[in-house]
Design a protein around this motif. Sequence first.
Motif, PDB file in Angstrom:
ATOM      1  N   ILE A  62     -18.955  27.310 -36.886  1.00 37.46           N
ATOM      2  CA  ILE A  62     -18.395  26.869 -35.614  1.00 37.46           C
ATOM      3  C   ILE A  62     -19.410  25.995 -34.880  1.00 37.46           C
ATOM      4  CG2 ILE A  62     -17.516  27.619 -33.368  1.00 37.46           C
ATOM      5  CD1 ILE A  62     -15.639  28.292 -35.643  1.00 37.46           C
ATOM      6  N   LEU A  63     -18.967  24.818 -34.431  1.00 36.11           N
ATOM      7  CA  LEU A  63     -19.799  23.928 -33.635  1.00 36.11           C
ATOM      8  C   LEU A  63     -19.497  24.061 -32.149  1.00 36.11           C
ATOM      9  CD1 LEU A  63     -19.636  20.672 -35.808  1.00 36.11           C
ATOM     10  CD2 LEU A  63     -21.424  22.444 -35.794  1.00 36.11           C
ATOM     11  N   GLY A  64     -18.218  24.262 -31.814  1.00 37.83           N
ATOM     12  CA  GLY A  64     -17.841  24.368 -30.411  1.00 37.83           C
ATOM     13  C   GLY A  64     -16.333  24.278 -30.240  1.00 37.83           C
ATOM     14  N   TYR A  65     -15.916  24.246 -28.966  1.00 40.41           N
ATOM     15  CA  TYR A  65     -14.491  24.282 -28.626  1.00 40.41           C
ATOM     16  C   TYR A  65     -14.171  23.194 -27.596  1.00 40.41           C
ATOM     17  CZ  TYR A  65     -14.976  28.866 -30.761  1.00 40.41           C
ATOM     18  OH  TYR A  65     -15.249  29.888 -31.630  1.00 40.41           O
ATOM     19  N   GLU A  66     -12.954  22.686 -27.690  1.00 42.07           N
ATOM     20  CA  GLU A  66     -12.446  21.725 -26.706  1.00 42.07           C
ATOM     21  C   GLU A  66     -11.133  22.251 -26.148  1.00 42.07           C
ATOM     22  OE1 GLU A  66     -11.956  18.070 -28.796  1.00 42.07           O
ATOM     23  OE2 GLU A  66     -14.044  18.030 -29.511  1.00 42.07           O
ATOM     24  N   GLY A  67     -10.906  22.044 -24.862  1.00 40.32           N
ATOM     25  CA  GLY A  67      -9.613  22.360 -24.251  1.00 40.32           C
ATOM     26  C   GLY A  67      -9.463  23.770 -23.723  1.00 40.32           C
ATOM     27  N   VAL A  68     -10.482  24.616 -23.873  1.00 33.17           N
ATOM     28  CA  VAL A  68     -10.343  26.006 -23.422  1.00 33.17           C
ATOM     29  C   VAL A  68     -10.183  26.064 -21.905  1.00 33.17           C
ATOM     30  CG1 VAL A  68     -11.441  28.278 -23.319  1.00 33.17           C
ATOM     31  CG2 VAL A  68     -11.658  26.871 -25.387  1.00 33.17           C
ATOM     32  N   GLY A  69     -11.029  25.317 -21.184  1.00 35.88           N
ATOM     33  CA  GLY A  69     -10.948  25.321 -19.722  1.00 35.88           C
ATOM     34  C   GLY A  69      -9.605  24.856 -19.212  1.00 35.88           C
ATOM     35  N   GLU A  70      -9.029  23.859 -19.864  1.00 35.20           N
ATOM     36  CA  GLU A  70      -7.722  23.333 -19.448  1.00 35.20           C
ATOM     37  C   GLU A  70      -6.648  24.418 -19.537  1.00 35.20           C
ATOM     38  OE1 GLU A  70      -4.557  19.886 -20.903  1.00 35.20           O
ATOM     39  OE2 GLU A  70      -6.675  19.764 -21.503  1.00 35.20           O
ATOM     40  N   ILE A  71      -6.654  25.173 -20.616  1.00 33.01           N
ATOM     41  CA  ILE A  71      -5.670  26.255 -20.785  1.00 33.01           C
ATOM     42  C   ILE A  71      -5.930  27.386 -19.796  1.00 33.01           C
ATOM     43  CG2 ILE A  71      -4.867  28.044 -22.380  1.00 33.01           C
ATOM     44  CD1 ILE A  71      -3.764  25.220 -22.920  1.00 33.01           C
ATOM     45  N   GLU A  72      -7.194  27.718 -19.562  1.00 31.00           N
ATOM     46  CA  GLU A  72      -7.502  28.767 -18.594  1.00 31.00           C
ATOM     47  C   GLU A  72      -7.047  28.382 -17.194  1.00 31.00           C
ATOM     48  OE1 GLU A  72     -11.688  29.241 -19.176  1.00 31.00           O
ATOM     49  OE2 GLU A  72     -11.428  30.850 -20.663  1.00 31.00           O
ATOM     50  N   ARG A  73      -7.214  27.118 -16.818  1.00 34.07           N
ATOM     51  CA  ARG A  73      -6.768  26.671 -15.493  1.00 34.07           C
ATOM     52  C   ARG A  73      -5.248  26.697 -15.387  1.00 34.07           C
ATOM     53  NH1 ARG A  73     -11.207  23.283 -16.380  1.00 34.07           N
ATOM     54  NH2 ARG A  73      -9.908  21.634 -17.281  1.00 34.07           N
ATOM     55  N   ALA A  74      -4.576  26.334 -16.466  1.00 30.36           N
ATOM     56  CA  ALA A  74      -3.113  26.259 -16.426  1.00 30.36           C
ATOM     57  C   ALA A  74      -2.452  27.628 -16.475  1.00 30.36           C
ATOM     58  CB  ALA A  74      -2.607  25.390 -17.588  1.00 30.36           C
TER      59      ALA A  74
END
Length: 390
Positions: A322-334
């Motif tokens: 695993i290198l990292g994640y994209e889009g997690v914050g967007e889903i948490e906010r929504a």
Amino acid sequence: MRALHAVGARVIGVGERPKEALDEQMRHWLTHYEQVGNVTSPEQVMGALSVVRDKVRIDRLEATVEAHMMCAAKVREALGVPGTSVQTTFLCRDKPAMKEALRAAKVPCAQSIGSGDVDEIRSFAAGVGFPVIVKPRDAAGAAATYRCENVAELDAALRECGVGSGRSVAVEEFIEGHEGFWDTICVGGQVVHEFVCHYYPNVLEAMRTRWISPQFICTNRVDSADGYGEIKAMGRQVIAALGIETSATHMEWFYGPKGLKFSEIGCRPPGVGAWDLYCAANDVDLYREWAEAVVWHTRKQTLSRRFSAGIVALRPDRDGRILGYEGVGEIERAFGQWIIDAHFPPPGTPTQPVSAGYMANAWLRMKHPDYDELRRMLDAAGRTIQVRAG
């Protein structure tokens, strides 16, 4: 363990790890522990319980892992302990025998055979038509399962499964349609709690295709929407035909052009944390309800059906680490208020293969009062969150 202890049971564990390897809570819940070399060996488990029986009466012997079910049944029968019989356990594990018994009980099933003869299997496939499904007789889920589109693929699958070298497999007609499952807790053969879940997409496709972020959802419409009555009626017919008494069950089904078809059933809880979803969706401690069933043969709690709840599996874009994640914050906010929990392995964690299942890598679980809105939310999470590996 927690739930059994909570309802007043004296809990004795039998396992392969030394007692010192158990966590502190586990040791607290256990009255006594016996270590064996192999928990699937009836002889070893019998030996451990013979020590226990010299001191206390054994009222129940329970196992919740598919591979342990037959050992537990054989030991129960030898010791005269109540619980699921060897015959019922065999029928819930051996796919061809299971379907033969259910066809005799007029339950709609795919055509199937169990065989270790290549020519017999080819003849069966020619009769029902391709595609056909090949899997171990005692498979759980989609493990070691093959969809064969022609004779060449069938022969390759049979070689992979060891047919022709002493192994026997289950071979089934392929059933087109939507796949889901029906889970219960039963007391004395009567369903006291039940749940219906839907797969998106079907399991075989989900476990073979990296770019898909598969999900399954427990619906809160099970008591109100059209169509679920047929699933529940078929499930009760299956439980009666197989002689299931006091147990958790996990039954897979298909619905398509040929109508509703039974797929298979396990005399055990479902995997992949499904009971956690049922707890979150229904304001209930289902683990304690299972314990109430096996210890006291009763039901204590009522399901609220307030929410539908589901999980979406988030696959790495390649094998590696695993290198990292994209889009997690967007889903948490929504959708933050509807998120139950999530798992994001830290960077550097080795990835697991797609075939390892829904919780092998990253995942997210959510709930919502409206089933269709929950599907939209899980779809959005699957599209938006990207798991980068390299």
